[in-house]
Design a protein around this motif. Structure first.
Motif, PDB file in Angstrom:
ATOM      1  N   ILE A  17      71.781 108.289  19.319  1.00  0.00           N
ATOM      2  CA  ILE A  17      72.457 109.302  18.679  1.00  0.00           C
ATOM      3  C   ILE A  17      71.502 110.193  18.098  1.00  0.00           C
ATOM      4  O   ILE A  17      71.339 111.385  18.276  1.00  0.00           O
ATOM      5  N   ALA A  18      70.506 109.855  17.726  1.00  0.00           N
ATOM      6  CA  ALA A  18      69.170 110.726  17.307  1.00  0.00           C
ATOM      7  C   ALA A  18      68.664 111.435  18.424  1.00  0.00           C
ATOM      8  O   ALA A  18      68.472 112.747  18.338  1.00  0.00           O
ATOM      9  N   ARG A  19      68.635 110.849  19.716  1.00  0.00           N
ATOM     10  CA  ARG A  19      67.941 111.903  21.009  1.00  0.00           C
ATOM     11  C   ARG A  19      69.450 113.066  21.377  1.00  0.00           C
ATOM     12  O   ARG A  19      69.038 114.005  21.620  1.00  0.00           O
ATOM     13  N   PHE A  20      70.497 112.584  20.926  1.00  0.00           N
ATOM     14  CA  PHE A  20      71.528 113.461  21.052  1.00  0.00           C
ATOM     15  C   PHE A  20      71.616 114.535  20.108  1.00  0.00           C
ATOM     16  O   PHE A  20      71.812 115.860  20.416  1.00  0.00           O
ATOM     17  N   LEU A  21      71.338 114.290  18.734  1.00  0.00           N
ATOM     18  CA  LEU A  21      71.108 115.075  17.671  1.00  0.00           C
ATOM     19  C   LEU A  21      70.106 116.248  17.666  1.00  0.00           C
ATOM     20  O   LEU A  21      69.796 117.309  17.190  1.00  0.00           O
ATOM     21  N   ALA A  22      69.134 115.476  18.329  1.00  0.00           N
ATOM     22  CA  ALA A  22      67.626 116.365  18.467  1.00  0.00           C
ATOM     23  C   ALA A  22      67.329 116.330  19.789  1.00  0.00           C
ATOM     24  O   ALA A  22      66.109 115.560  20.310  1.00  0.00           O
ATOM     25  N   PRO A  23      67.864 117.216  20.788  1.00  0.00           N
ATOM     26  CA  PRO A  23      67.404 117.138  22.132  1.00  0.00           C
ATOM     27  C   PRO A  23      66.140 117.827  22.230  1.00  0.00           C
ATOM     28  O   PRO A  23      65.812 118.735  21.599  1.00  0.00           O
ATOM     29  N   GLY A  24      65.484 117.444  23.346  1.00  0.00           N
ATOM     30  CA  GLY A  24      64.271 118.251  23.635  1.00  0.00           C
ATOM     31  C   GLY A  24      63.833 117.697  25.132  1.00  0.00           C
ATOM     32  O   GLY A  24      64.359 116.649  25.564  1.00  0.00           O
ATOM     33  N   PRO A  25      62.830 118.475  25.614  1.00  0.00           N
ATOM     34  CA  PRO A  25      62.140 118.222  27.008  1.00  0.00           C
ATOM     35  C   PRO A  25      61.175 116.991  26.608  1.00  0.00           C
ATOM     36  O   PRO A  25      61.038 116.245  27.843  1.00  0.00           O
ATOM     37  N   ASN A  26      60.705 116.786  25.806  1.00  0.00           N
ATOM     38  CA  ASN A  26      59.685 115.635  25.543  1.00  0.00           C
ATOM     39  C   ASN A  26      60.365 114.559  24.616  1.00  0.00           C
ATOM     40  O   ASN A  26      59.478 113.924  24.339  1.00  0.00           O
ATOM     41  N   ASN A  27      61.583 114.212  24.758  1.00  0.00           N
ATOM     42  CA  ASN A  27      62.270 112.952  24.035  1.00  0.00           C
ATOM     43  C   ASN A  27      61.625 111.624  24.922  1.00  0.00           C
ATOM     44  O   ASN A  27      61.525 111.872  26.253  1.00  0.00           O
ATOM     45  N   PRO A  28      61.381 110.645  24.077  1.00  0.00           N
ATOM     46  CA  PRO A  28      60.949 109.490  24.741  1.00  0.00           C
ATOM     47  C   PRO A  28      62.518 108.872  25.576  1.00  0.00           C
ATOM     48  O   PRO A  28      63.429 109.012  24.941  1.00  0.00           O
ATOM     49  N   SER A  29      62.309 108.569  26.706  1.00  0.00           N
ATOM     50  CA  SER A  29      63.279 108.088  27.387  1.00  0.00           C
ATOM     51  C   SER A  29      63.287 106.448  27.936  1.00  0.00           C
ATOM     52  O   SER A  29      62.276 105.957  27.590  1.00  0.00           O
ATOM     53  N   GLY A  30      64.400 106.011  28.372  1.00  0.00           N
ATOM     54  CA  GLY A  30      64.226 104.574  28.627  1.00  0.00           C
ATOM     55  C   GLY A  30      64.938 103.762  27.639  1.00  0.00           C
ATOM     56  O   GLY A  30      64.948 104.142  26.305  1.00  0.00           O
ATOM     57  N   PHE A  31      65.493 102.576  27.904  1.00  0.00           N
ATOM     58  CA  PHE A  31      65.946 101.721  26.849  1.00  0.00           C
ATOM     59  C   PHE A  31      65.217 101.253  25.770  1.00  0.00           C
ATOM     60  O   PHE A  31      65.405 101.459  24.650  1.00  0.00           O
ATOM     61  N   ILE A  32      63.836 100.947  26.423  1.00  0.00           N
ATOM     62  CA  ILE A  32      62.939 100.497  25.326  1.00  0.00           C
ATOM     63  C   ILE A  32      62.643 101.409  24.372  1.00  0.00           C
ATOM     64  O   ILE A  32      62.515 101.201  23.057  1.00  0.00           O
TER      65      ILE A  32
END
Length: 88
Positions: A17-32
């Protein structure tokens, strides 16, 4: 063991939800990393909530506050990457 699994599930959902609310090209990605983002947000929300007296010492942050904490952690992540302190 069930408590640890619950922390991981809630952390992952709060991180998503946080990644959806604050999108950006340098978001940490992956399950972990998404799960760590959510768990760090929950710890931050619990710490701040206990410091201001909103939560008692034996009480943790709820799901909504964990999500808000994850957004704050993600904002800090964006600032650190933008300033070049860490590589995104």
């Amino acid at each position: 063991m069930g408590g640890l699994l619950w922390i991981i599930v809630v952390g992952f959902i709060a991180g998503l939800i946080a990644r959806f609310l604050a999108p950006g090209p340098n978001n940490p990605s992956g399950f972990i990393l998404t799960t760590i983002l959510g768990i760090a947000g929950a710890f931050l929300a619990t710490f701040v909530g206990q410091a201001i007296g909103h939560y008692s010492p034996d009480q943790g942050a709820g799901f909504i506050m964990a999500t808000i904490g994850a957004v704050v952690v993600l904002f800090i992540w964006h600032r650190l990457v933008a300033s070049g302190v860490i590589k995104g």
